[in-house]
Design an enzyme around this catalytic site. Structure first.
Site, PDB file in Angstrom:
ATOM      1  N   LYS A  81      -3.229  13.899 -47.315  1.00 25.63           N
ATOM      2  CA  LYS A  81      -2.722  15.160 -46.756  1.00 25.63           C
ATOM      3  C   LYS A  81      -3.303  16.336 -47.538  1.00 25.63           C
ATOM      4  O   LYS A  81      -3.449  16.254 -48.764  1.00 25.63           O
ATOM      5  CB  LYS A  81      -1.191  15.147 -46.836  1.00 25.63           C
ATOM      6  N   SER A 139       5.577  17.358 -41.249  1.00 21.94           N
ATOM      7  CA  SER A 139       4.332  18.069 -41.428  1.00 21.94           C
ATOM      8  C   SER A 139       3.123  17.180 -41.741  1.00 21.94           C
ATOM      9  O   SER A 139       1.991  17.650 -41.652  1.00 21.94           O
ATOM     10  CB  SER A 139       4.485  19.081 -42.572  1.00 21.94           C
ATOM     11  N   SER A 157       9.066  14.936 -43.617  1.00 24.32           N
ATOM     12  CA  SER A 157       7.673  15.155 -43.228  1.00 24.32           C
ATOM     13  C   SER A 157       6.762  13.933 -43.283  1.00 24.32           C
ATOM     14  O   SER A 157       5.623  14.006 -42.823  1.00 24.32           O
ATOM     15  CB  SER A 157       7.063  16.274 -44.086  1.00 24.32           C
TER      16      SER A 157
END
Ligand SMILES: [Mg+2]
Ligand SMILES: [Zn+2]
Lengths: 487, 96, 482
Positions: free
Chosen positions: A77, A152, A176
């Site tokens: 990420k 996210s 997330s």
């Protein structure tokens, strides 16, 4: 080849049936075929990844083995800093920023000769539940490209679901990792707070953030967590005990375990298909010998409110460093004050600005006690509720999210409805406890549904054990239909 | 409790240079969110201590040992503006 | 109406740890700009703080030396404000749970001791440094600020007094005694000129006898003890004038302008400050057990008030003892070293607290910047004892040594100040004076001592002032008794 599980690839790399180079070429090839539609990545590190894969193959050839991640393609990420590779946290304010150091989680991957495919798309600074809040464009759900992947950590979930990586690294502040895992039909877990170092994770809400893996199977999740967890002297909140044993009892089944169904995490606001799949899974656990108890955790209902005060408050300070002085983008001004206010208004997206304003307000003179202070007390009540539940049960279960993947754009104008996506996942962050999402079926539109298992702090072993059992009982074998086309 | 928000003051504290239109847009959204968040005020928290942190850990320190610093050139390369080894920014209000 | 000043002082002390408060960068002074920086102290995305254990031990030391209560558990807070030299745009500091609370320092001034209560002592971190530069030629475009973050994150201890101080002189004495305390603890260079010790003062006045405090004015930018005293005196006068003309004192921050000798209102940056303190989520609580606290207490060196007591016991007068210990920095160390090397304590104390201190005041300098060493003091007091230097000559010699003209022997020789202590030479000078003044000798022998002083003066004149007056006296008495 690009749909190997971690354990499958691990074996294949060692028996010589596949090379690290072949794995990364397949992953990059899959990314090349899907990126235009899915936009899982912000940066693909073709050259670096191939070099790392060749190095891993050389290690194998030399008989050196740094562990199960050696040669495995991992998608990271973009809120974890990577030395020499642009890291933006999907924000315009960090466009072009190249960090001079590696996050500890990334350093651990490198030490274990994992191969970093690239940096994945996300909601800006991890604020969002749909990956639509990326300054560099939305990502799309591989099961249905009109739908969001969740967020996210949407990009990492997509990469694993679509075969561009075997392991994805995500961060989970209020769900997330688990929510996009649920929406993309993969396994996503948030460890006990402190198990995985936060050093180099661009902070959203420091007391809630945790890095964790997204994988195709529960066993892979165990393996990945083993590789990531461990004390880090650079993180003062890093757990200092010996790394707990996550694996023992993984195959032990659930007979004799007491599993609590959280009453408050169902009913109004939950899709019927989600409820059905959830109940069906609970029944399977019961049939497999678990004792199912209904548990009431009254504080769940206010935990969302508390979260939306605590997380923005922390973020308002964490994001203060983005001021155009030392790195990132700058909007000029006649004075340094003008430069800062223009840089920040310009560089942050709407959701980030909204949360900074919210957090600043909640902490400001005259409002602290009524908002932030009170939210911290509710946090205490959430912890107490969990503690009392865990005196009676070994694990708690709920749906991971109230709905399956929603349409892109459907919630962007209504922040509050977006925030409600996290109602099931937030409590574990407030408590600092581990939780995992496992896919247990699809809804009428063919979109995956996640099942969440929560456990007390450092109770990963029992959480994995229940999750692994669910995985076996459900036998979720579906893959995004488009995979056939992309293959 | 009705939420009153001096949004311009909040934006100033947060160093966000927003237009009047943007300010009123955010003010309306914050009012909705805070109305929901204000539910925390309905909970009886008498005798409840606040939790700032999920950990029960204490005393995480480092030894007083020097570790290598970063290479200045590499760091300044990321700066929007630099001069003679310094980061450069526009002047402060007071110095004008 | 008479007005009583009420003063509280906040002192920031930079600790002299090897590394910074929350990272491993060097904490020393004077490196090339931006060379002691890392992800943590530069607030790069993702970096996290880890507190320096040594700094925590040292703040406990300071707290114990100030008779504070050491909190069994304390925590860090974030203090939020935007400033270009503050990399995170929040300072990691302490708020309602500092390491040390409620202590006191006994301040000696002109033989009187007053107790100044300490409200708190807390741990925090320093900021970077801003340098304001003028334009690069073009008139409107080019003013700028240059930033150096070497100092960002250096451990700071903030010592906050209660408003127990009631005069500029007392404020100065408090600050000086605090500095010598911190110095004696070995935890800071405590150098005002390098900014490793800094003062802010809160000043208000109230009608004498009133309990209520007036509006508080914060005065900043005082870079020496002298400027602290001057700034406070100015500010008290200013407030008195304002109040006596019937106006009110607004609560504000004022800047001391050393050159102009006035305080000036600082234009407030954003109205009232709102620091939005909250518990620092990147750090965990500091817990100091009783055992640990006592362990640290056991490492405390001799504290200034203890040292003063020891000096007084060894025969120094209390004033000299307190000047040596709490006055200009470095005097105490010179004293100790000189005495250790055999110099007479009282004599050394006199020279240090008298001539030397006066010299430093007049020149506005510090003892370190002069050439005076302990060896010089040993030599000079030795010359005095041997009678080779008169005390008036010694004043000149000391001045020369302080100016860097060399050792006392060198200076005395160069300035021709060596005293004649050769008895034979003085005897012949006395005898020749007596020979020229037979009447005076007669009177002496007859028991009339009136001409004695005159005769001494004549001998001194005859020897060009170099004869040791003591020896002259002895010889004259001897001649009179014959
Ligand atoms: Mg301070
Ligand atoms: Zn540093």
């Amino acid at each position: 080849m690009s749909e190997y599980t971690l354990s499958g690839a691990r074996t294949a790399l060692r028996d010589g049936s596949v090379s690290a180079r072949e794995l990364i070429d397949a992953a990059l090839d899959r990314a090349a075929k899907t990126e235009a539609e899915l936009h899982a990545f912000l940066t693909l590190d073709h050259d670096g990844a191939r070099l790392a894969a060749d190095a891993a193959d050389a290690e194998f050839a030399a008989g050196r083995d740094a562990g199960p991640l050696q040669g495995i393609p991992v998608a990271v990420k973009d809120n974890m800093v990577t030395r020499g590779i642009e890291t933006t946290a999907a924000s315009q304010i960090l466009a072009g920023y190249v960090p001079p150091y590696d996050a500890t989680a990334v350093a651990r991957l490198k030490e274990q000769n994992a191969v970093i495919v690239g940096k994945t798309n996300m909601d800006e600074f991890a604020m969002g539940s749909s990956t639509e809040n990326s300054a560099f464009g939305s990502s799309r759900n591989p099961w249905h490209t009109d739908r969001v992947p969740g967020g996210s950590s949407g990009g990492s979930a997509i990469a694993v679901a679509a075969g561009s990586a075997i392991v994805g690294l995500g961060s989970d502040t209020g769900g997330s990792i688990r929510q996009p895992a649920a929406l993309c039909g993969v396994v996503g877990m948030k460890p006990t707070y402190g198990l995985v170092s936060r050093y180099g994770l661009i902070a959203f809400a420091s007391s809630l953030d945790q890095i964790g893996p997204l994988t195709r199977t529960v066993e892979d999740s165990v393996t990945a967590l083993e590789a990531l967890a461990g004390h880090d002297p650079l993180d003062a909140t890093s757990y200092r005990g010996d790394r707990p044993d996550f694996r023992t009892g993984l195959d032990g089944g659930v007979a004799g375990l007491r599993i609590g169904v959280v009453r408050e995490l169902s009913g109004e606001g939950f899709d019927a298909d989600v409820e059905t799949a959830f109940r069906r899974t609970v029944d399977l656990l019961s049939e497999a010998g678990a004792e199912i108890v209904e548990v009431s955790l009254p504080s769940m209902e206010t935990s969302l409110s508390a979260y939306y005060l605590i997380a923005p408050a922390e973020c308002s300070a964490n994001l203060a460093r983005f001021d155009g002085v030392r790195y990132g983008s700058r909007h000029d001004g006649a004075t340094v004050e003008e430069m800062m206010t223009a840089t920040r208004a310009d560089g942050f997206g709407q959701e980030v600005i909204r949360r900074i304003l919210l957090g600043t307000y909640a902490l400001s003179a005259g409002y602290y006690d009524a908002f932030y202070g009170q939210a911290q007390k509710v946090r205490t009540l959430v912890i107490r509720d969990f503690e009392s539940a865990y005196r009676r049960v070994d694990a708690l279960v709920s749906p991971t999210a109230p709905t399956t993947a929603f349409e892109i754009g459907s919630k962007t104008q209504d922040p509050l409805s977006m925030y409600l996506s996290d109602v099931c996942t937030i409590p574990s962050n407030l408590a600092g406890d581990p939780a995992i999402s496992v896919p247990v079926g699809c809804d009428g539109d063919g979109l995956p549904i996640g099942f969440q298992i929560m456990a007390p702090a450092l109770g990963e072993a029992v959480m994995f054990r229940v999750a692994h059992t669910v995985e076996q009982l459900v036998g979720f074998e579906q893959r995004p239909p488009m995979l056939e086309v992309w293959a | 409790m009705p939420i009153d928000i001096d949004i311009a003051h909040v934006a100033r504290l947060a160093r966000l240079g927003l237009s009047d239109a943007e300010l009123s847009h955010y003010q309306a959204q914050l009012a909705v969110i805070l109305d929901h968040a204000a539910r925390v005020q309905e909970i009886d928290t008498e005798d409840v201590k606040p939790t700032a942190h999920p950990l029960s850990m204490v005393n995480a320190f480092r030894r007083d040992e020097v570790r290598p610093s970063l290479d200045r050139t590499e760091v300044l390369e990321q700066a929007p503006e630099h001069e003679d080894g310094y980061f450069r920014v526009p002047p402060h209000l007071e110095t004008q | 109406m008479s007005w009583e000043p009420v003063i509280g002082i906040e002192v920031h002390v930079e600790l002299k740890t090897n590394s910074k408060m929350f990272c491993g960068c060097r904490a020393d002074f004077g490196a090339a700009p931006n060379t002691n920086i890392c992800p943590v102290c530069l607030a790069l995305p993702g970096a996290l703080p880890v507190p320096n254990e040594q700094a925590i031990e040292w703040i406990v030391r300071i707290g114990l030396a100030l008779n504070c209560t050491i909190a069994p558990e304390s925590i860090f807070h974030r203090k939020n404000y935007f400033y270009a030299d503050l990399p995170k745009n929040y300072q990691i500091s302490q708020y309602d749970q500092p390491v040390c609370t409620t202590g006191h320092l006994d301040v000696d001034l002109d033989g009187e001791t007053t107790r100044v209560a300490i409200n708190r002592v807390h741990q925090e971190e320093d900021t970077g440094k801003s340098i304001h530069v003028g334009g690069g030629g073009r008139i409107h475009s080019a003013e700028a600020t240059l930033l150096d973050f070497n100092r960002a994150g250096v451990p700071l201890v903030e010592i906050v007094s209660e408003p127990d101080i009631h005069s500029p002189a007392q404020a100065r004495a408090y600050a000086q005694q605090l500095r010598s305390l911190v110095e004696s603890l070995g935890v800071s260079d405590a150098k005002l000129e390098e900014g490793s010790m800094r003062f802010d003062a809160n000043v208000s006045i109230r009608p004498t006898g009133d309990e209520e405090l007036g509006a508080k004015v914060e005065v900043k930018n005082m870079n020496s003890f002298r400027s602290l005293e001057r700034a406070l005196a100015y500010e008290i006068d200013r407030q008195t004038e304002v109040r006596e003309s019937g106006r009110r004192i607004p609560q504000e921050t004022r800047h001391w302008d050393e050159a102009a000798g006035i305080t000036q209102s600082m234009r407030s940056k954003e109205g009232s400050s709102d620091y939005r303190y909250f518990a620092e989520p990147d750090l965990v609580p500091i817990v100091i057990s009783e055992e640990r606290r006592e362990e640290i207490r056991a490492t405390l060196p001799e504290l200034p008030h203890e040292r003063i007591a020891r000096y007084v016991e060894s025969g120094l007068d209390p004033h000299a003892a307190s000047v040596l210990v709490s006055g200009e920095m470095g005097l105490g160390a010179l004293f100790e070293e000189a005495v250790q090397n055999g110099a007479d304590p009282k004599q050394v104390a006199n020279w240090l607290t008298g001539e030397t201190t006066a010299y430093l005041r007049k020149r506005e300098t510090t003892i370190e910047r002069t050439a005076l060493t302990a060896a010089h003091l040993v030599q000079m007091t030795g010359m005095l004892t041997e009678g080779r230097l008169s005390s008036s000559a010694a004043k000149d010699v000391l001045a020369g040594v302080l100016e860097g003209e060399g050792s006392p022997e060198d200076v005395a020789a160069a300035r021709d100040l060596i005293q004649m202590s050769d008895t034979g030479a003085i005897e012949s000078a006395v005898d020749s004076v007596l020979a020229s003044n037979p009447d005076a000798l007669e009177k002496l022998r007859g028991g009339d001592m009136k001409p004695f002083g005159f005769l001494v003066g004549q001998v001194m004149r005859a020897t060009g002032g170099k004869a040791d007056p003591k020896v002259v006296n002895e010889i004259l008495r001897d001649r009179a008794a014959r």
